[in-house]
Design a protein around this motif. Sequence first.
Motif, short mmCIF file in Angstrom:
data_model
loop_
_atom_site.label_atom_id
_atom_site.label_comp_id
_atom_site.label_asym_id
_atom_site.label_seq_id
_atom_site.Cartn_x
_atom_site.Cartn_y
_atom_site.Cartn_z
N UNK A 185 0.82 9.13 -8.32
CA UNK A 185 1.60 7.97 -7.86
C UNK A 185 2.30 8.18 -6.51
N UNK A 186 2.95 9.32 -6.36
CA UNK A 186 3.64 9.58 -5.09
C UNK A 186 2.64 9.74 -3.95
N UNK A 187 1.55 10.46 -4.20
CA UNK A 187 0.54 10.66 -3.15
C UNK A 187 -0.08 9.34 -2.72
N UNK A 188 -0.35 8.44 -3.66
CA UNK A 188 -0.93 7.14 -3.31
C UNK A 188 0.07 6.29 -2.53
N UNK A 189 1.35 6.38 -2.91
CA UNK A 189 2.38 5.64 -2.16
C UNK A 189 2.44 6.13 -0.71
N UNK A 190 2.39 7.44 -0.51
CA UNK A 190 2.40 7.99 0.84
C UNK A 190 1.16 7.57 1.60
N UNK A 191 0.01 7.56 0.93
CA UNK A 191 -1.23 7.15 1.59
C UNK A 191 -1.15 5.69 2.04
N UNK A 192 -0.60 4.82 1.18
CA UNK A 192 -0.46 3.42 1.56
C UNK A 192 0.44 3.22 2.75
N UNK A 193 1.56 3.94 2.79
CA UNK A 193 2.47 3.84 3.93
C UNK A 193 1.81 4.37 5.20
N UNK A 194 1.05 5.45 5.08
CA UNK A 194 0.37 6.00 6.25
C UNK A 194 -0.66 5.02 6.80
N UNK A 195 -1.34 4.30 5.90
CA UNK A 195 -2.29 3.28 6.35
C UNK A 195 -1.57 2.21 7.17
N UNK A 196 -0.40 1.78 6.71
CA UNK A 196 0.38 0.81 7.47
C UNK A 196 0.84 1.35 8.81
N UNK A 197 1.30 2.60 8.83
CA UNK A 197 1.73 3.21 10.09
C UNK A 197 0.57 3.31 11.08
N UNK A 198 -0.60 3.69 10.58
CA UNK A 198 -1.76 3.83 11.47
C UNK A 198 -2.19 2.48 12.02
N UNK A 199 -2.13 1.46 11.19
CA UNK A 199 -2.55 0.13 11.65
C UNK A 199 -1.62 -0.40 12.74
N UNK A 200 -0.32 -0.15 12.58
CA UNK A 200 0.63 -0.66 13.56
C UNK A 200 0.93 0.28 14.70
N UNK A 201 0.65 1.56 14.54
CA UNK A 201 1.00 2.53 15.57
C UNK A 201 -0.17 3.17 16.26
N UNK A 202 -1.30 2.47 16.32
CA UNK A 202 -2.51 3.05 16.89
C UNK A 202 -2.73 2.65 18.35
N UNK A 203 -1.70 2.15 19.01
CA UNK A 203 -1.89 1.62 20.36
C UNK A 203 -2.35 2.69 21.33
N UNK A 204 -1.80 3.91 21.23
CA UNK A 204 -2.17 4.97 22.17
C UNK A 204 -3.60 5.45 21.91
N UNK A 205 -3.95 5.66 20.65
CA UNK A 205 -5.29 6.14 20.33
C UNK A 205 -6.33 5.09 20.69
N UNK A 206 -6.05 3.83 20.37
CA UNK A 206 -7.01 2.78 20.70
C UNK A 206 -7.15 2.60 22.20
N UNK A 207 -6.08 2.85 22.95
CA UNK A 207 -6.17 2.77 24.40
C UNK A 207 -6.99 3.92 24.96
N UNK A 208 -6.79 5.12 24.42
CA UNK A 208 -7.56 6.28 24.88
C UNK A 208 -9.05 6.07 24.65
N UNK A 209 -9.42 5.55 23.49
CA UNK A 209 -10.83 5.38 23.14
C UNK A 209 -11.34 3.97 23.43
N UNK A 210 -10.50 3.11 24.03
CA UNK A 210 -10.89 1.72 24.31
C UNK A 210 -11.44 1.06 23.06
#
Length: 317
Positions: free
Chosen positions: A240-265
């Motif tokens: 349960x805790x691991x899945x909760x962390x995974x879900x939050x990380x998915x949200x962070x990656x979706x909203x905080x990927x501006x630098x990576x997406x810019x690097x790789x266009x």
Amino acid sequence: MILFILKRIGYAAPVALGVSLVCFLLVHLAPGDPLSAILPVDATAEMQAQMRAAYGFDKPLPVQYGIWLWKVLHGDLGNSIATGRPVLAEVSRAVGNSLILAASATLIGFTFGTFFGFVAGYARDSWLDRVASAVAVFGVSVPHYWLGIVLVIIFSANLGWLPPTGAGPQGSGNWWPDLEHLRYLVLPAVTMSVIPMGVISRTVRALVGDILHQDFVQALRAKGLSEFGVFRHVVKNAAPTAIAIMGLQLGYLLGGSILVETVFAWPGTGFLLNAAIFQRDLPLLQGTILVLAMFFVTLNLLVDVVQTALDPRIERA
């Protein structure tokens, strides 16, 4: 369970309203003129007034927010100032690409993070624990945009194994599940996966170490249960805790990927946000931020429900 879900939806509604208000105000209070990107340098005052009236910028902020929120509730995010295309169409395509990238990075990070976490948790204070912990610390410490540049230099520029930028051949803006497009996904997904890998690894290590020292584990071993059987119980308690962390990380990656997406266009929401910021495209900026924020709120709601369903010890209140 249904009552619990309805309560969580009720809690999420005011959060979503507050997010929309903050999103609207932050974008509008930022310095600069959003119409400067499309107005000619020698635009007359009358032309400027017409453009402001066309986009509704001549009204007070509370009125603008009310009109904007009403349109949003009806699925209208407006039109991009820079391109004139509907914001919803632009954001939908970008969100799809970002979801593919974030989900792939989360899957890679969760798989390797869980593996390193269990290894470190079962081999506490051994050399395996130190190696796994070092990998986790590297994952949460390294700047992912720098790692992306390094991977491009090694695997694209020097070895020529993988394409450096884009989502598909010939500058394709849409990703498809085939081998050719998969090659374009590898480098950005691996780059983004190091942070969730480190976070999940450290979390699982702490969980496993704590669970293995609990009384019920000692009781299971005293009853003669095999180590694999004990391992299954450890996984069930850590899940349960691991899945909760995974879900939050998915949200962070979706909203905080501006630098990576810019690097790789990569044509996702981060790349779209970057373009909207530099072009001062308010409708596109507002629509992208709002969609990402609503996705994060929805993801938190889903994680909360799934975690409660998996762990009956959590009170449904």
